[in-house]
Motif scaffolding. Structure first.
Motif, PDB file in Angstrom:
ATOM      1  N   UNK B  39       5.789  23.035  43.319  1.00  0.00           N
ATOM      2  CA  UNK B  39       5.122  22.145  43.617  1.00  0.00           C
ATOM      3  C   UNK B  39       4.157  21.624  42.380  1.00  0.00           C
ATOM      4  N   UNK B  40       4.402  20.704  41.882  1.00  0.00           N
ATOM      5  CA  UNK B  40       3.582  20.266  40.768  1.00  0.00           C
ATOM      6  C   UNK B  40       2.349  19.550  41.278  1.00  0.00           C
ATOM      7  N   UNK B  41       1.181  19.988  40.442  1.00  0.00           N
ATOM      8  CA  UNK B  41      -0.220  19.377  40.603  1.00  0.00           C
ATOM      9  C   UNK B  41      -0.225  18.021  39.781  1.00  0.00           C
ATOM     10  N   UNK B  42       0.591  18.030  38.688  1.00  0.00           N
ATOM     11  CA  UNK B  42       0.254  17.031  37.572  1.00  0.00           C
ATOM     12  C   UNK B  42       1.731  16.993  37.071  1.00  0.00           C
ATOM     13  N   UNK B  43       1.909  17.236  35.714  1.00  0.00           N
ATOM     14  CA  UNK B  43       3.169  17.200  35.257  1.00  0.00           C
ATOM     15  C   UNK B  43       4.045  18.683  35.595  1.00  0.00           C
ATOM     16  N   UNK B  44       5.088  18.496  35.991  1.00  0.00           N
ATOM     17  CA  UNK B  44       5.769  19.690  36.366  1.00  0.00           C
ATOM     18  C   UNK B  44       6.262  20.663  35.434  1.00  0.00           C
ATOM     19  N   UNK B  45       6.220  21.981  35.501  1.00  0.00           N
ATOM     20  CA  UNK B  45       6.817  22.676  34.460  1.00  0.00           C
ATOM     21  C   UNK B  45       8.220  22.351  34.158  1.00  0.00           C
ATOM     22  N   UNK B  46       8.959  21.910  34.939  1.00  0.00           N
ATOM     23  CA  UNK B  46      10.618  21.548  34.619  1.00  0.00           C
ATOM     24  C   UNK B  46      10.238  20.428  33.517  1.00  0.00           C
ATOM     25  N   UNK B  47       9.463  19.031  34.186  1.00  0.00           N
ATOM     26  CA  UNK B  47       9.457  17.978  33.297  1.00  0.00           C
ATOM     27  C   UNK B  47       8.949  18.455  32.030  1.00  0.00           C
ATOM     28  N   UNK B  48       7.994  19.134  31.915  1.00  0.00           N
ATOM     29  CA  UNK B  48       7.217  19.648  30.794  1.00  0.00           C
ATOM     30  C   UNK B  48       8.279  20.349  29.795  1.00  0.00           C
ATOM     31  N   UNK B  49       8.993  21.139  30.320  1.00  0.00           N
ATOM     32  CA  UNK B  49      10.003  21.812  29.476  1.00  0.00           C
ATOM     33  C   UNK B  49      11.032  20.966  28.668  1.00  0.00           C
ATOM     34  N   UNK B  50      11.603  20.233  29.822  1.00  0.00           N
ATOM     35  CA  UNK B  50      12.694  19.131  29.412  1.00  0.00           C
ATOM     36  C   UNK B  50      12.155  18.027  28.416  1.00  0.00           C
ATOM     37  N   UNK B  51      11.025  17.599  28.707  1.00  0.00           N
ATOM     38  CA  UNK B  51      10.502  16.603  27.637  1.00  0.00           C
ATOM     39  C   UNK B  51      10.304  17.147  26.287  1.00  0.00           C
ATOM     40  N   UNK B  52       9.760  18.417  26.409  1.00  0.00           N
ATOM     41  CA  UNK B  52       9.237  19.212  25.102  1.00  0.00           C
ATOM     42  C   UNK B  52      10.727  19.550  24.303  1.00  0.00           C
ATOM     43  N   UNK B  53      11.613  19.832  25.097  1.00  0.00           N
ATOM     44  CA  UNK B  53      12.869  20.357  24.489  1.00  0.00           C
ATOM     45  C   UNK B  53      13.631  19.010  23.611  1.00  0.00           C
ATOM     46  N   UNK B  54      13.512  17.867  24.606  1.00  0.00           N
ATOM     47  CA  UNK B  54      14.079  16.705  24.064  1.00  0.00           C
ATOM     48  C   UNK B  54      13.299  16.104  22.729  1.00  0.00           C
ATOM     49  N   UNK B  55      11.969  16.046  23.017  1.00  0.00           N
ATOM     50  CA  UNK B  55      11.175  15.516  21.807  1.00  0.00           C
ATOM     51  C   UNK B  55      11.308  16.331  20.799  1.00  0.00           C
ATOM     52  N   UNK B  56      11.346  17.629  20.769  1.00  0.00           N
ATOM     53  CA  UNK B  56      11.380  18.417  19.618  1.00  0.00           C
ATOM     54  C   UNK B  56      12.584  18.340  19.097  1.00  0.00           C
ATOM     55  N   UNK B  57      13.916  18.124  19.662  1.00  0.00           N
ATOM     56  CA  UNK B  57      15.206  18.085  19.370  1.00  0.00           C
ATOM     57  C   UNK B  57      15.206  16.671  18.316  1.00  0.00           C
ATOM     58  N   UNK B  58      14.665  15.530  18.793  1.00  0.00           N
ATOM     59  CA  UNK B  58      14.393  14.347  18.202  1.00  0.00           C
ATOM     60  C   UNK B  58      13.555  14.638  16.789  1.00  0.00           C
ATOM     61  N   UNK B  59      12.658  15.427  16.937  1.00  0.00           N
ATOM     62  CA  UNK B  59      11.701  15.616  15.738  1.00  0.00           C
ATOM     63  C   UNK B  59      12.757  16.324  14.622  1.00  0.00           C
TER      64      UNK B  59
END
Lengths: 144, 330
Positions: B39-59
């Motif tokens: 149950x996310x309080x802000x940004x959920x761990x799932x969103x965090x993980x996937x966003x970070x993974x995608x962002x770093x892939x682009x970098x």
């Protein structure tokens, strides 16, 4: 052909490259396995939600440690004593990855000695680096 | 022993790539599976993980296309455009730069292109000062509080703008620099080791010069790398190529191996100091490595000159943002 022979890769370089590569890959795999287990909610040392909220709030590392764990900040190789936790397994993987160059540097030193690579000045340089790396990995070069 | 290490282990290599990709997919599937139970309080761990993974892939993709390491882009972007504490970003920045260099260095060492004499000589000052930089970072974090954070962001902003200018004004490097005069110190060190250049089908013999300046500059590069958590290829390659006059290929390969050595020494004080969190570090590392692999394939098919300019704009933008953040914090 003789000219080509002098360009053969040095044993010290091959040992460093291979050790670094395979140990780093092994570390990455372990860290990934740990994260997968972590996401299935098995034995989390850090509360994922609390951690992310504090991370995104710009809190410093000590505050995140205090809020997301049992309130204590563990310096050093904390994960070695918490191997029942999934995130500690992931951290162990990161640790293994960070040990790749340490093992590689010592392997390179041994390779230089076995192969009697001259001039010996570079053996001294390699030894200095290997000592710095192992001191750093052992936590001897640290403010904590 | 040499024969043992010299054997090609292609099936093992392919298997390791497949395993790595499978685990990356499993991690993503695992996060999605676990989504219902969190149950996310802000940004959920799932969103965090996937966003970070995608962002770093682009970098990673953009970094390869622009001809720089992922580590040098990762730290300024995250420090400039996210609220995450700089100590944690710098710790992770060093880790991802180190991990990328560890994986990339092997073929250069096997082919004998990376000069072990040159890189061990340069690695001594680089490693010592990278460790000093990491210790200084820990001191600033714990003793100077917000003022220290402002100093780090401001100084990094200036450095990042400097790197952008370096790309613009000193982008042209000589593939085989011509050395007319070798100084005494450099010739006594006996650093050059010939290598076989497959594209030309011949052995390249080269000379080096100004080793004393090179060693001095590596002290500064090491300090910057350890203190700011940057990969150092952007500075090392010009030092090898433009100061010590090493061939570009030797410069690039030696810098990769040196990053793997120096950043390993520098990353441990951050880890021991509690600045590394797996949930942030692991997706960043995977993303950058996947991005680097994708970028290397794209590079073979497209002309990526304009990407270099995008990276320059992003770097200067991140630098300005870091400086404004630093001023706001003071």
């Amino acid at each position: 052909m003789e000219d080509r022979d002098e360009t053969k890769a040095l044993l010290s370089g091959i040992i460093y490259g291979d050790c670094a590569y395979y140990i780093a890959l092994a570390g990455m795999v372990v860290s990934l396995v740990g994260i997968i287990i972590y996401f299935f909610g098995v034995n989390q040392y850090f509360d994922a939600n609390v951690m992310i909220n504090h991370l995104m709030a710009g809190e410093d590392a000590d505050t995140i440690w205090k809020e997301a764990t049992e309130g204590e900040v563990l310096y050093g190789h904390w994960y070695l004593g918490k191997m029942a936790f999934s995130d500690a397994i992931s951290m162990l993987g990161i640790g293994i990855c960070c040990c790749a160059a340490v093992v590689g540097a010592w392997g390179s030193v041994i390779g230089m000695i076995l192969n009697k690579e001259k001039p010996y000045l570079f053996l001294v340089f390699a030894l200095i680096i290997a000592v710095i790396l192992i001191c750093s990995a052992a936590g001897l070069i640290s403010l904590h | 022993m040499k024969h043992f290490f010299a054997n090609k282990k292609k099936p093992l290599k392919i298997a390791s790539y497949i395993l790595f990709c499978l685990l990356a997919v499993a991690a993503s599937v695992g996060t999605l599976h676990a989504a219902g139970s969190i149950e996310p309080m802000g940004i959920s761990p799932i969103t965090f993980f996937i966003l970070l993974l995608i962002g770093c892939t682009f970098i990673g993709i953009f970094a390869v296309l622009a001809g720089v390491g992922g580590g040098v882009i990762f730290t300024p972007i995250f420090m400039g455009f996210t609220p995450i504490d700089s100590y944690i970003i710098r710790s992770t920045g060093l880790f991802v730069a180190m991990a990328g260099a560890l994986v990339a260095a092997r073929p250069f060492l096997r082919r004998g292109i990376a000069n072990m004499r040159l890189l061990f000589t340069g690695a001594v000052p680089y490693t010592v000062f990278a460790v000093l930089g990491a210790l200084l970072a820990g001191y600033i974090e714990h003793a100077m509080g917000a003022g220290g954070e402002a100093f780090i962001r401001g100084a990094l902003g200036i450095i990042v703008i400097g790197i952008g200018c370096l790309f613009i004004f000193f982008g042209g490097r000589a593939e085989y620099p011509d050395v007319e005069h070798m100084d005494n110190f450099t010739s006594k060190l006996n650093l050059p080791v010939p290598y076989f250049e497959a594209s030309l089908g011949k052995v390249i013999h080269y000379k080096l010069t100004r080793a004393h300046w090179g060693l001095l500059l590596f002290c500064g590069v090491g300090l910057i790398s350890g203190l700011f958590g940057l990969g150092a290829g952007w500075a090392m390659v010009p030092v090898f190529n433009m100061v010590m006059m090493a061939p570009l290929k030797v410069a690039a390969t030696c810098s990769k191996v040196m990053i793997s050595l120096g950043d390993t020494a520098a990353v441990w004080p951050y880890i021991v100091g509690g600045g590394m969190f797996p949930l942030f570090a692991v997706p960043s590392m995977i993303g950058l490595i996947i991005g680097t692999l994708i970028g290397a394939r794209i590079m073979l098919k497209v002309k990526a000159g304009f990407i270099r300019w995008i990276i320059i704009v992003v770097m200067i933008g991140a630098g300005i943002r870091l400086i404004t953040k630093a001023i706001a914090m003071m």
